[in-house]
Design a protein around this motif. Structure first.
Motif, mmCIF file in Angstrom:
data_model
loop_
_atom_site.group_PDB
_atom_site.id
_atom_site.type_symbol
_atom_site.label_atom_id
_atom_site.label_comp_id
_atom_site.label_asym_id
_atom_site.label_seq_id
_atom_site.Cartn_x
_atom_site.Cartn_y
_atom_site.Cartn_z
ATOM 1 N N THR A 260 -41.863 -34.398 8.427
ATOM 2 C CA THR A 260 -40.665 -33.826 9.052
ATOM 3 C C THR A 260 -39.429 -33.946 8.171
ATOM 4 O OG1 THR A 260 -40.165 -35.930 10.142
ATOM 5 C CG2 THR A 260 -41.495 -34.325 11.377
ATOM 6 N N GLY A 261 -38.556 -33.000 8.407
ATOM 7 C CA GLY A 261 -37.230 -33.043 7.824
ATOM 8 C C GLY A 261 -36.215 -32.731 8.915
ATOM 9 N N ILE A 262 -35.217 -33.577 9.071
ATOM 10 C CA ILE A 262 -34.205 -33.408 10.115
ATOM 11 C C ILE A 262 -32.885 -33.005 9.462
ATOM 12 C CG2 ILE A 262 -33.015 -34.485 12.066
ATOM 13 C CD1 ILE A 262 -36.053 -34.372 12.376
ATOM 14 N N VAL A 263 -32.331 -31.895 9.924
ATOM 15 C CA VAL A 263 -31.041 -31.448 9.405
ATOM 16 C C VAL A 263 -29.959 -32.408 9.898
ATOM 17 C CG1 VAL A 263 -29.367 -29.572 9.330
ATOM 18 C CG2 VAL A 263 -31.817 -29.048 9.404
ATOM 19 N N ILE A 277 -30.912 -32.787 4.588
ATOM 20 C CA ILE A 277 -32.124 -33.029 5.377
ATOM 21 C C ILE A 277 -32.611 -34.445 5.095
ATOM 22 C CG2 ILE A 277 -34.488 -32.262 5.804
ATOM 23 C CD1 ILE A 277 -33.632 -29.544 4.565
ATOM 24 N N ARG A 278 -32.960 -35.150 6.168
ATOM 25 C CA ARG A 278 -33.575 -36.467 6.001
ATOM 26 C C ARG A 278 -35.078 -36.306 6.184
ATOM 27 N NH1 ARG A 278 -30.971 -38.981 9.503
ATOM 28 N NH2 ARG A 278 -29.322 -39.733 8.134
ATOM 29 N N LEU A 279 -35.833 -36.653 5.141
ATOM 30 C CA LEU A 279 -37.264 -36.368 5.078
ATOM 31 C C LEU A 279 -38.102 -37.635 5.182
ATOM 32 C CD1 LEU A 279 -37.046 -33.929 2.061
ATOM 33 C CD2 LEU A 279 -37.907 -33.272 4.307
ATOM 34 N N ASN A 280 -39.238 -37.476 5.869
ATOM 35 C CA ASN A 280 -40.276 -38.505 5.880
ATOM 36 C C ASN A 280 -41.623 -37.808 5.737
ATOM 37 O OD1 ASN A 280 -39.135 -41.389 6.717
ATOM 38 N ND2 ASN A 280 -37.978 -39.826 7.853
ATOM 39 N N TRP A 281 -42.439 -38.280 4.801
ATOM 40 C CA TRP A 281 -43.735 -37.616 4.593
ATOM 41 C C TRP A 281 -44.760 -38.592 4.036
ATOM 42 C CZ3 TRP A 281 -39.800 -36.819 0.930
ATOM 43 C CH2 TRP A 281 -40.106 -37.175 -0.395
ATOM 44 N N GLU A 282 -46.001 -38.219 4.205
ATOM 45 C CA GLU A 282 -47.127 -38.917 3.583
ATOM 46 C C GLU A 282 -48.111 -37.853 3.115
ATOM 47 O OE1 GLU A 282 -50.753 -42.112 4.507
ATOM 48 O OE2 GLU A 282 -49.307 -41.586 6.084
ATOM 49 N N LYS A 283 -48.352 -37.793 1.825
ATOM 50 C CA LYS A 283 -49.246 -36.792 1.244
ATOM 51 C C LYS A 283 -50.288 -37.495 0.371
ATOM 52 C CE LYS A 283 -46.565 -33.257 2.609
ATOM 53 N NZ LYS A 283 -46.995 -32.189 3.547
ATOM 54 N N LEU A 301 -39.318 -28.407 9.347
ATOM 55 C CA LEU A 301 -37.870 -28.594 9.420
ATOM 56 C C LEU A 301 -37.398 -28.481 10.866
ATOM 57 C CD1 LEU A 301 -35.154 -29.006 7.988
ATOM 58 C CD2 LEU A 301 -35.028 -26.510 7.710
ATOM 59 N N GLN A 302 -36.654 -29.485 11.303
ATOM 60 C CA GLN A 302 -36.104 -29.498 12.659
ATOM 61 C C GLN A 302 -34.583 -29.612 12.580
ATOM 62 O OE1 GLN A 302 -38.061 -32.719 14.698
ATOM 63 N NE2 GLN A 302 -40.111 -31.846 14.379
ATOM 64 N N ASP A 303 -33.922 -28.955 13.525
ATOM 65 C CA ASP A 303 -32.456 -28.910 13.551
ATOM 66 C C ASP A 303 -31.972 -29.231 14.961
ATOM 67 O OD1 ASP A 303 -29.808 -28.489 12.964
ATOM 68 O OD2 ASP A 303 -29.952 -26.299 12.899
ATOM 69 N N PRO A 304 -32.119 -30.500 15.396
ATOM 70 C CA PRO A 304 -31.791 -30.843 16.792
ATOM 71 C C PRO A 304 -30.317 -30.644 17.138
ATOM 72 C CG PRO A 304 -32.179 -32.821 15.479
ATOM 73 C CD PRO A 304 -32.582 -31.677 14.625
ATOM 74 N N ASP A 305 -29.428 -30.760 16.160
ATOM 75 C CA ASP A 305 -27.991 -30.608 16.429
ATOM 76 C C ASP A 305 -27.491 -29.199 16.145
ATOM 77 O OD1 ASP A 305 -27.805 -33.318 17.128
ATOM 78 O OD2 ASP A 305 -27.554 -33.900 15.022
ATOM 79 N N HIS A 306 -28.434 -28.284 15.825
ATOM 80 C CA HIS A 306 -28.106 -26.869 15.576
ATOM 81 C C HIS A 306 -27.022 -26.714 14.506
ATOM 82 C CE1 HIS A 306 -30.628 -25.828 18.980
ATOM 83 N NE2 HIS A 306 -29.986 -26.738 19.708
ATOM 84 N N LEU A 307 -27.202 -27.452 13.430
ATOM 85 C CA LEU A 307 -26.248 -27.347 12.321
ATOM 86 C C LEU A 307 -26.492 -26.094 11.484
ATOM 87 C CD1 LEU A 307 -26.257 -31.095 11.165
ATOM 88 C CD2 LEU A 307 -24.546 -29.924 12.563
ATOM 89 N N GLU A 311 -32.057 -22.222 16.406
ATOM 90 C CA GLU A 311 -33.419 -22.735 16.455
ATOM 91 C C GLU A 311 -33.460 -24.244 16.263
ATOM 92 O OE1 GLU A 311 -36.202 -21.166 17.124
ATOM 93 O OE2 GLU A 311 -35.270 -19.187 17.329
ATOM 94 N N THR A 312 -34.200 -24.913 17.160
ATOM 95 C CA THR A 312 -34.399 -26.351 16.993
ATOM 96 C C THR A 312 -35.544 -26.623 16.017
ATOM 97 O OG1 THR A 312 -33.603 -26.799 19.229
ATOM 98 C CG2 THR A 312 -34.937 -28.514 18.174
ATOM 99 N N ASN A 313 -36.663 -25.934 16.235
ATOM 100 C CA ASN A 313 -37.794 -26.059 15.322
ATOM 101 C C ASN A 313 -37.748 -24.893 14.331
ATOM 102 O OD1 ASN A 313 -38.952 -28.361 16.634
ATOM 103 N ND2 ASN A 313 -39.645 -26.991 18.269
ATOM 104 N N VAL A 314 -37.219 -25.159 13.175
ATOM 105 C CA VAL A 314 -37.011 -24.095 12.180
ATOM 106 C C VAL A 314 -38.328 -23.630 11.589
ATOM 107 C CG1 VAL A 314 -35.824 -23.471 10.042
ATOM 108 C CG2 VAL A 314 -34.726 -25.027 11.681
ATOM 109 N N GLY A 315 -39.276 -24.548 11.395
ATOM 110 C CA GLY A 315 -40.585 -24.185 10.858
ATOM 111 C C GLY A 315 -40.857 -24.804 9.503
ATOM 112 N N ILE A 316 -42.001 -24.458 8.950
ATOM 113 C CA ILE A 316 -42.405 -25.019 7.657
ATOM 114 C C ILE A 316 -41.430 -24.572 6.575
ATOM 115 C CG2 ILE A 316 -44.214 -25.043 5.894
ATOM 116 C CD1 ILE A 316 -46.239 -24.725 8.147
ATOM 117 N N THR A 317 -40.982 -25.539 5.800
ATOM 118 C CA THR A 317 -39.956 -25.299 4.783
ATOM 119 C C THR A 317 -40.367 -26.007 3.498
ATOM 120 O OG1 THR A 317 -38.267 -25.141 6.508
ATOM 121 C CG2 THR A 317 -37.480 -25.581 4.277
ATOM 122 N N LEU A 318 -39.899 -25.488 2.376
ATOM 123 C CA LEU A 318 -40.257 -26.045 1.073
ATOM 124 C C LEU A 318 -39.010 -26.535 0.355
ATOM 125 C CD1 LEU A 318 -42.717 -23.243 -0.133
ATOM 126 C CD2 LEU A 318 -43.185 -25.188 1.364
#
Length: 808
Positions: A260-263, A277-283, A301-307, A311-318
C-alpha cells in the motif's frame, strides 16, 4: 420424389456456398429468395420441402425486418446475455485494453488473411546491430566461464559487469536520444539469445533491464523530467534497475497486490508539507534487487483524505525509488537452482516519496495495471523466448554433435532409432521456437503489441525448452548428469523451471490468459456484445448479434466443406507449403466454430473451466506456431535441404492442434451436439498423423552431419570449434570425425575381413599402419579424431574433500 430431393440438395449447397463465401446478409437473402422462387415455379413442394421453404421465409423476414428482429431475437437475447455472458472486472478491462490483437485475431476469425502474413516484411538486423553482436556480444561470450560463475563466484565477474554497463547492454531498448542503443526487438532478441547460449546467468542479467522494468516504463510513460534524468543513467549503467511486482500473497494475481501507499503530506528533503505517499511493501523473487540502485515498485494507492481527488482507492500505481531512500531494505539473495543471477527480496517500511516519483507523475496514478500489462510484452515476447530458443539452438548443435561422435557397439549413437526420435524432436522444436521468436519480434518491431501472442509465446517456448533439455539429458546420459567444468548441459537443466515461473507462471498463462483473454480480445463480436449487454444498448446488440450469427454460420459451412475436401481447393502458399496452409485453414475454421460453441453453452462459466480453456489455448498456440514455421521457411528462400524440418514441424503442430481440438469435443456440454460438430469437422476420422518414422530419421540425420541446414538452424548462438572450449571441443571432435569417416570405414572393413587382430582401436590403427594397410596421414587423422572424441565425452570427477568444501 426426385424434384424434392434436388430442391433439398440445392438448398443445402446454396447455404454452404453463402456461408463459405461469407456473403453479406442482403446477398445471401437474395440467393435464398431466388431458391424460393425456383421451388415455387418448379412445383417442388413435396415430401416436406414446403416446411423448409416456410422456415427459410421466416428466417428471411426476421433477418431483413428490423422491428421483427428486435422483438423476436434481440430483446430476449439481451436478457439472456446479461445473465450468462462473463462479467468484466475493472482490472480485466484494463488488461483487455492493453496492447492489441494481430495474427491471433486472424486465427480466431476462421478465415485468416494469409496474404497479409506472407507479405509481411520480416525484421532484420541493421549494420550497427550486427556489428554489436559480432563485436561486444561475441567478446562477452568468449569471456564467460559458466562453471566459475555458477559454482565458484556465484555471480558474474566484476569485469563482465563493467563491460555490460559501459557497452550499453542494459540500455538496448532505451532510445539513442537518451544515450541508449535504440535497438529493434529482433536485435534485442538476438543479443539475449546469443548470451544465453553461453550462460543463463549472463542472459538473465542482460534480459531484465531490457524487459519489464524502469527503463521501458519510463520510456513509455515517464515525464520528460524523469526521462531526461534517469534514462541516460540507466543506459550507461550508472543506475542498476529492478522492478518489484511479486510478493508473498500476490504472484500471478498481480491485481491483488497487498502493498500500500497512502497519500499524505510530510516534511521531505528540507521542505515542509510535501505532498507524497507513505509506502509499505514486501516483495520477493526480484531480479537484480541485491545490486539495484533504482527500484520500480507496484502498489495499491489509497487517498483517504482525498488530497488527489474524489477516489479513495486510486488503484495500482507505479513509482521509481532510489534504493538508498530511508526505509528501503534489500534482503539477502535468493539462490534460484544454481543459476546465481542476482535475485532477492526487498521491503519498504514507512517509505515516504514525493508525488513526482510516480512513473508518469500524478497523471498516471491508478493506471499501473494497464502500464504493467502493456510492458509485459518485452519479457514475454522477446527476452524469455530468446533465452529458450538460445537453449534449443545450443542443444541442437552440441547434442547433435555429441550423438555423432559418441559410440556404442562401434556405431555413433545418433544412428540408433531410439536416439533419432528425441534428436529429431530437438531439431524440429528448435526450428519451431526460432520461427515463433522471429515472427513475434517482427510484430513488435512493426508497432504491434499482441498481448495474447506474447503470453502464448512465452509459455510455449519455455515449455518446449523443457522438452528439449530433457531429451538432451536422455541422449547424453552420465555426461549430462555429472556436474563439472566440462558439463554444459547440467545448468541448463536446472534453469528450466526459472523461465517457466517468471513473467506469469505457465500453468496460469495457459489455463487463464491465452484463451481466457484471447476469446474476448480476439473474437470479432464477443467484446462488443458484452459491452452492449452491460450498457443495455439494444441497437448495438442487434447489429453485433446478427453479424455474429452470420459468423457462426459461415464457420459451420466452412468446417463442413473443409471436412469433406480437406480444404483442397484453397491455394495459398507454394508447392512445398500449400498442403500445410490448407490444414491450417481447415483447423482455423473449426477452432472459431468450437470457440462459439463453448461460449454459447458455457457462457460466463467458461472462465472457470481452466482445463478446457487450456486445451483451447493449445489449439491457438499450435496454429500460431505453424503459421510462423511456414513464414520462416518461405522467408529463408524455401531451401530444399530444410524440408525435413518443415515437414516434421508442421506435421507435429497440426497433429497437436487436432488432438487438442478432439479433447475439447469430449469435454463440452451437450455431448450429442459435440458429436455432430465432430462429424462435420472430421467426417472421415482423424485426418492428421504425427511425423512418421521415415521423417524422424531424415530430421535426425541433419543433426549428426555437417550441413548448411545445421548452420541455418543454429545461427545466432555462440559457436566455437576450439578443443579447449566448453562446447567447442565437441564441435571439434564432430568435424574431425567426419574428416576421418572414410579412413574409419576402411579400418572397419579390415577388421571385418580378419586382416586386423588387435582388440583396441589404437592398436588396430598401429597394426594397420605397420602392415601398410593404411598410410601415415590416415593413421594420424584417426588417432587425432579418437583423442578429440574422448575429450568431447569426458566427465569431471572430484576429490571427496573438494565436494564437501564446495557445497555440492
Amino acid at each position: 420424389m426426385t424434384s424434392s430431393l434436388i430442391a433439398l440438395l440445392s438448398l443445402i449447397a446454396l447455404l454452404l456456398l453463402i456461408g463459405y463465401l461469407r456473403l453479406p446478409s442482403r446477398k445471401g437473402s437474395g440467393l435464398i429468395l431466388t431458391w424460393l422462387v425456383g421451388v415455387l415455379i418448379t412445383g417442388s413442394w413435396g415430401n416436406g420441402i414446403w416446411i423448409l421453404a416456410a422456415l427459410a421465409t421466416v428466417i428471411l423476414l426476421v433477418i431483413n425486418i428490423p422491428a421483427l428482429r428486435h422483438s423476436l431475437v434481440s430483446k430476449p437475447s439481451l436478457k439472456l446475455l446479461k445473465k450468462n455472458l462473463p462479467q468484466i472486472s475493472e482490472t480485466e478491462q484494463q488488461a483487455l485494453e492493453a496492447g492489441n490483437t494481430w495474427w491471433d485475431a486472424e486465427l480466431f476469425s476462421g478465415k485468416p488473411d494469409w496474404k497479409h502474413l506472407r507479405d509481411l516484411s520480416s525484421s532484420s538486423l541493421t549494420t550497427e546491430e550486427q556489428a554489436f553482436i559480432n563485436g561486444p556480444v561475441e567478446d562477452i561470450c568468449q569471456q564467460l566461464d559458466d562453471w566459475k560463475i555458477t559454482h565458484e563466484d556465484l555471480d558474474l565477474p566484476s569485469a563482465i559487469w563493467q563491460q555490460l554497463k559501459q557497452q550499453g547492454f542494459f540500455g538496448m531498448i532505451i532510445p539513442k536520444q537518451y544515450g541508449g542503443l535504440g535497438f529493434s526487438a529482433i536485435a534485442h532478441s538476438e543479443v539475449v539469445m546469443k548470451i544465453a547460449s553461453r550462460s543463463i546467468t549472463a542472459g538473465v542479467t542482460v534480459m531484465v533491464p531490457n524487459s519489464l522494468g524502469p527503463g521501458e516504463l519510463l520510456h513509455r510513460y515517464g515525464t520528460d523530467e524523469q526521462k531526461n534524468h534517469f534514462l541516460p543513467r540507466l543506459a550507461k549503467g550508472e543506475e542498476i534497475p529492478c522492478f518489484a511486482l511479486t510478493g508473498p500473497e500476490a504472484g500471478s494475481d498481480a491485481s491483488a497486490i497487498p502493498d500500500t501507499g497512502i497519500v499524505c503530506k510530510q516534511d521531505f528533503d528540507g521542505k515542509k508539507d510535501v505532498l507524497g505517499i507513505r509506502l509499505n511493501w514486501e516483495k520477493r523473487y526480484i531480479t537484480l534487487a541485491p545490486v539495484a540502485t533504482l527500484l520500480g515498485l507496484a502498489f495499491q494507492l489509497q487517498d483517504p483524505d482525498h488530497l488527489l481527488g474524489d477516489e479513495t482507492n486510486v488503484g495500482i500505481t507505479l513509482a521509481l525509488i532510489p534504493t538508498d531512500t530511508q526505509g528501503v531494505r534489500i534482503g539477502k539473495r535468493h539462490f534460484p537452482l544454481n543459476i546465481p543471477f542476482q535475485n532477492g527480496p526487498i521491503w519498504g517500511d514507512d517509505v515516504f516519496i514525493p508525488m513526482d516519483w510516480l512513473i508518469g507523475g500524478v497523471a498516471q496514478a491508478g493506471n499501473g495495471w494497464q502500464m504493467l500489462v502493456e510492458c509485459l510484452g518485452e519479457g514475454r515476447g522477446i527476452s524469455l523466448p530468446a533465452l529458450a530458443t538460445g537453449a534449443g539452438k545450443l542443444l541442437s548443435h552440441t547434442t547433435g554433435a555429441y550423438a555423432g561422435v559418441r559410440k556404442q557397439f562401434g556405431t555413433a549413437i545418433g544412428k540408433f532409432e531410439g536416439i533419432e526420435e528425441p534428436l529429431a524432436e530437438i531439431l524440429a522444436t528448435t526450428y519451431i521456437m526460432d520461427a515463433g521468436r522471429r515472427l513475434t519480434a517482427t510484430a513488435i518491431d512493426q508497432d504491434q503489441k499482441p498481448a495474447v501472442i506474447t503470453a502464448l509465446l512465452k509459455y510455449q517456448l519455455t515449455e518446449r525448452m523443457r522438452v528439449i533439455v530433457n531429451h538432451a539429458m536422455d541422449i547424453q546420459g552420465g555426461s549430462g548428469v555429472c556436474l563439472g567444468p566440462d558439463n554444459y548441459l547440467g545448468r541448463l537443466y536446472q534453469a528450466v523451471p526459472i523461465g517457466i515461473t517468471v513473467e506469469g507462471a505457465n500453468i496460469l498463462t495457459r489455463s487463464l490468459i491465452v484463451f481466457g483473454q484471447g476469446a474476448i480480445r480476439c473474437h470479432p463480436y464477443l467484446l462488443d456484445e458484452i459491452k452492449a449487454a452491460q450498457d443495455d444498448d439494444l441497437a448495438q446488440l442487434d447489429k453485433t448479434l446478427f453479424a455474429h450469427f452470420g459468423f457462426v454460420f459461415s464457420n459451420l459451412s466452412r468446417s463442413i466443406w473443409f471436412g469433406f475436401t480437406n480444404a483442397f481447393f484453397e491455394s495459398p502458399g507454394t508447392p512445398m507449403t500449400r498442403k500445410y496452409y490448407r490444414r491450417l485453414i481447415r483447423l482455423s475454421a473449426g477452432f472459431a466454430l468450437l470457440t462459439d460453441y463453448a461460449l454459447l453453452t458455457l457462457g460466463g462459466t467458461l472462465k472457470r473451466r481452466e482445463r478446457l480453456s487450456g486445451r483451447f489455448a493449445d489449439i491457438l498456440a499450435n496454429l500460431y506456431l505453424c503459421s510462423a514455421v511456414l513464414k520462416h521457411f518461405e522467408d529463408q528462400g524455401e531451401p530444399y535441404a530444410d524440408q525435413p524440418l518443415l515437414d516434421y514441424s508442421c506435421q507435429s503442430l497440426i497433429h497437436d492442434a487436432q488432438q487438442a481440438m478432439l479433447a475439447v469435443f469430449y469435454n463440452l456440454p451437450l455431448p450429442w451436439a459435440g458429436k455432430v460438430l465432430r462429424f462435420f469437422m472430421f467426417p472421415f476420422g482423424k485426418p492428421y498423423s504425427p511425423p512418421p518414422d521415415k521423417l524422424i530419421h531424415a530430421t535426425a540425420q541433419l543433426a549428426i552431419k555437417p550441413s548448411a541446414t545445421r548452420k541455418r538452424l543454429c545461427a545466432g548462438i555462440y559457436l566455437s570449434d576450439s578443443p579447449d572450449d566448453l562446447t567447442g571441443r565437441i564441435e571439434y571432435a564432430f568435424q574431425l570425425a567426419h574428416q576421418a569417416k572414410a579412413a574409419e570405414t576402411r579400418l572397419k572393413r579390415l577388421v571385418k575381413d580378419g586382416r586386423l587382430t588387435s582388440m583396441t582401436e589404437e592398436s588396430r590403427i598401429q597394426e594397420a599402419l605397420e602392415k601398410s594397410l593404411i598410410n601415415q596421414d590416415d593413421a594420424d587423422l584417426l588417432l587425432k579424431a579418437r583423442e578429440a572424441m574422448l575429450n568431447a565425452i569426458k566427465v569431471n570427477s572430484f576429490e571427496p574433500e573438494t565436494l564437501k568444501s564446495s557445497g555440492f
